[in-house]
Design a protein around this motif. Structure first.
Motif, PDB file in Angstrom:
ATOM      1  N   TYR A 131      64.633 -28.009 -42.110  1.00 57.86           N
ATOM      2  CA  TYR A 131      64.150 -26.585 -43.477  1.00 57.86           C
ATOM      3  C   TYR A 131      64.337 -26.995 -44.687  1.00 57.86           C
ATOM      4  O   TYR A 131      63.245 -27.202 -45.919  1.00 57.86           O
ATOM      5  N   ARG A 144      62.164 -16.123 -34.831  1.00 55.62           N
ATOM      6  CA  ARG A 144      61.896 -16.505 -36.587  1.00 55.62           C
ATOM      7  C   ARG A 144      63.043 -16.068 -37.547  1.00 55.62           C
ATOM      8  O   ARG A 144      63.922 -16.759 -38.484  1.00 55.62           O
ATOM      9  N   ASP A 171      66.347 -18.150 -37.131  1.00 54.75           N
ATOM     10  CA  ASP A 171      65.988 -19.684 -37.571  1.00 54.75           C
ATOM     11  C   ASP A 171      66.419 -19.170 -39.065  1.00 54.75           C
ATOM     12  O   ASP A 171      67.305 -19.920 -39.442  1.00 54.75           O
ATOM     13  N   LEU A 211      49.773 -17.476 -31.566  1.00 61.09           N
ATOM     14  CA  LEU A 211      50.966 -18.354 -32.456  1.00 61.09           C
ATOM     15  C   LEU A 211      50.173 -19.118 -33.668  1.00 61.09           C
ATOM     16  O   LEU A 211      51.257 -18.942 -34.650  1.00 61.09           O
ATOM     17  N   ILE A 232      58.730 -14.086 -30.877  1.00 60.07           N
ATOM     18  CA  ILE A 232      58.335 -14.425 -31.589  1.00 60.07           C
ATOM     19  C   ILE A 232      59.181 -13.983 -32.874  1.00 60.07           C
ATOM     20  O   ILE A 232      59.548 -15.050 -34.000  1.00 60.07           O
ATOM     21  N   TYR A 291      51.482 -17.232 -36.598  1.00 64.90           N
ATOM     22  CA  TYR A 291      52.623 -16.231 -37.468  1.00 64.90           C
ATOM     23  C   TYR A 291      53.120 -18.105 -38.407  1.00 64.90           C
ATOM     24  O   TYR A 291      52.601 -18.848 -37.524  1.00 64.90           O
ATOM     25  N   SER A 292      54.254 -17.253 -39.272  1.00 64.07           N
ATOM     26  CA  SER A 292      54.291 -18.613 -39.807  1.00 64.07           C
ATOM     27  C   SER A 292      55.357 -19.238 -39.249  1.00 64.07           C
ATOM     28  O   SER A 292      56.024 -18.076 -38.310  1.00 64.07           O
ATOM     29  N   THR A 293      55.590 -20.406 -39.442  1.00 64.00           N
ATOM     30  CA  THR A 293      56.650 -20.608 -38.596  1.00 64.00           C
ATOM     31  C   THR A 293      58.421 -20.728 -39.129  1.00 64.00           C
ATOM     32  O   THR A 293      58.178 -20.312 -39.935  1.00 64.00           O
ATOM     33  N   SER A 294      58.790 -21.373 -38.890  1.00 64.79           N
ATOM     34  CA  SER A 294      60.472 -21.065 -39.746  1.00 64.79           C
ATOM     35  C   SER A 294      60.699 -21.896 -40.867  1.00 64.79           C
ATOM     36  O   SER A 294      61.368 -20.774 -41.844  1.00 64.79           O
ATOM     37  N   GLU A 295      60.063 -22.618 -40.719  1.00 65.20           N
ATOM     38  CA  GLU A 295      60.503 -23.799 -41.888  1.00 65.20           C
ATOM     39  C   GLU A 295      59.538 -22.891 -42.463  1.00 65.20           C
ATOM     40  O   GLU A 295      59.871 -23.047 -44.384  1.00 65.20           O
ATOM     41  N   GLU A 296      58.160 -22.741 -42.981  1.00 62.98           N
ATOM     42  CA  GLU A 296      57.465 -21.899 -43.631  1.00 62.98           C
ATOM     43  C   GLU A 296      58.358 -20.730 -44.492  1.00 62.98           C
ATOM     44  O   GLU A 296      58.045 -20.440 -45.440  1.00 62.98           O
TER      45      GLU A 296
END
Length: 464
Positions: free
Chosen positions: A452, A355, A358, A313, A351, A316-321
């Motif tokens: 975001y 992303r 989002d 986990l 996952i 992986y880049s977050t949705s915000e990133e």
């Protein structure tokens, strides 16, 4: 009289139709570089890259925590790293391969595991559209040489002859276009272990590469031809300008196709179509900061393009990133080509789906600050590092990557906006202007919807 009128109309229809002559491009860089980038690409801003092939079966690569560099983490390089005794990560690949498949298991044997039995092209295309992407680029053939379409130039080494026995490229092309998106293909110029390439590169180009690329274009009429694997030889060896002249003059996509800059060891950020960065890495350092030439950043959601089962986990880049990444690239004048790596049975990892969903939700509210925009060449340094800008015509978009708890100042505006609004919110926005500086007063945080990043639209704030 009626008969005479019919005869006159018939004669008129027989007259040759004179259309504006399309420019004929010569097989020189000076000529093919003069072709404009089709406008659909610079308007689209956001695309989805798809790396899918036999490497999706082992689906493994090392991580930065293992001491791997950026390029060492690519799971799609499994075969090359497994065979390259000079690679610093070779022992990691050898250990993994031996443990899970045995010493005598050849890379070619992975074809039996590339079943694609869960591949649903309609679902893929719908997900990508709902993510807000406007174009797709699929790996038609990576450096391993395995083709995802029934290529006669890859006999018994393509997805129709072996493995899934399906025209994967054709199925996805049909689905993507049914969703109203542009479809394109990645194509590797070289092949690691092709005997003809290793023994006679010139013959390989003439007898294998060029006819295979033309077949791909003629068969599927792609909107993007995204080449790679060019670094072994200069563009003259690849006969790149010869192919591009054909593509721009005589191919069925001569007026709409977009190409990149990977056409020879000397061409990145110099020749071709759009310039490309990769995890912000550029071979010659020419693309630092904002440039006027159309360009695109490509990268995965994790460290790899091909699916890597070794990633956790935190990798992986977050949705915000990812939303911030898209904003940064578009505000700097570029596009983002974000990669997903499907599994060998044809699933997009959940996952990655999350992303994309989002990102799509954010774009549904704020997309007008992204699509069909360009960078704003602000006349002054802006004070807040969390603020980005895009423009569309005379409208300026002020994009805040964290919600502003205090007034936002935009420097260098000589013209008072006709209005100021916060996209996705009905709350009124107060603003004032003094000496070329405009101050926006954001509404209370609970009055603003979304997450975001938040976008203030200043209507008619700029001059052409």
């Amino acid at each position: 009289m009626k008969k005479e009128l019919i005869i006159l109309c018939t004669l008129l229809l027989m007259l040759p139709v004179v259309l504006p002559a399309q420019k004929k491009y010569e097989a020189t860089w000076e000529s093919v570089d003069s072709r404009p980038i089709p406008g659909w690409f610079t308007d689209a801003k956001f695309g989805i890259f798809i790396h899918w092939g036999l490497y999706s079966v082992p689906a493994w690569g090392p991580l930065p925590a293992d001491g791997a560099g950026v390029y060492d983490c690519y799971a799609e390089w499994y075969w090359a790293k497994l065979m390259d005794r000079n690679s610093k990560v070779n022992p990691l690949f050898v250990d993994f391969h031996t443990k899970h498949y045995g010493e005598n298991f050849k890379y070619q044997d992975f074809v039996n595991g590339f079943t694609c039995d869960m591949f649903n092209p309609g679902y893929w295309a719908k997900l990508i559209r709902e993510a807000g992407a406007r174009y797709v680029v699929l790996t038609s053939k990576h450096h391993e040489g395995f083709a995802l379409w029934p290529s006669t130039h890859a006999w018994n080494w393509n997805a129709m002859d072996v493995g899934p026995h399906r025209d994967l490229a054709g199925e996805l092309t049909e689905a993507v276009r049914s969703e109203g998106l542009h479809m394109g293909f990645y194509y590797s110029l070289y092949e690691w272990f092709n005997p003809l390439y290793k023994s006679d590169p010139d013959r390989y180009v003439v007898e294998h590469m060029l006819p295979q690329m033309k077949d791909l274009v003629n068969r599927y009429r792609p909107d993007v031809v995204w080449t790679d694997g060019e670094w072994d030889y200069p563009s003259a060896t690849w006969r790149s300008t010869e192919f591009l002249a054909w593509l721009y003059n005589d191919s069925p996509v001569s007026e709409t196709v977009v190409v990149n800059d990977r056409w020879g060891k000397e061409t990145r950020s110099v020749h071709g179509g759009i310039y490309t960065t990769e995890y912000d890495l550029v071979h010659d350092g020419r693309m630092d900061g904002r440039i006027s030439h159309p360009w695109e950043e490509c990268r995965g959601i994790g460290h790899s393009f091909g699916y890597n089962r070794n990633e956790q986990l935190a990798d992986y880049s977050t949705s915000e990133e990812l939303v911030h990444l898209l904003i940064d690239k578009v505000a700097a004048g570029g596009n983002l080509l974000l990669n997903i790596g499907p599994t060998a049975d044809g699933r997009i990892p959940v996952i990655m789906q999350q992303r994309l969903t989002d990102i799509g939700r954010w774009l549904e509210c704020n997309g007008e600050a992204i699509y069909e925009t360009c960078a704003w060449d602000a006349p002054h340094e802006q004070a807040d590092a969390a603020v980005r800008f895009t423009r569309r015509g005379n409208d300026l978009y002020v994009i805040c990557t964290r919600y502003p708890e205090k007034p936002v100042t935009v420097k260098g505006l000589s013209r008072r906006p006709a209005s100021a609004t916060l996209l996705g919110s009905s709350a009124g926005i107060r603003f004032s202007q003094s000496g070329g500086n405009l101050t926006l007063v954001p509404p209370p945080r609970d009055a603003a919807t979304g997450e975001y990043a938040w976008v203030f639209k200043l209507r008619d704030a700029l001059t052409q």
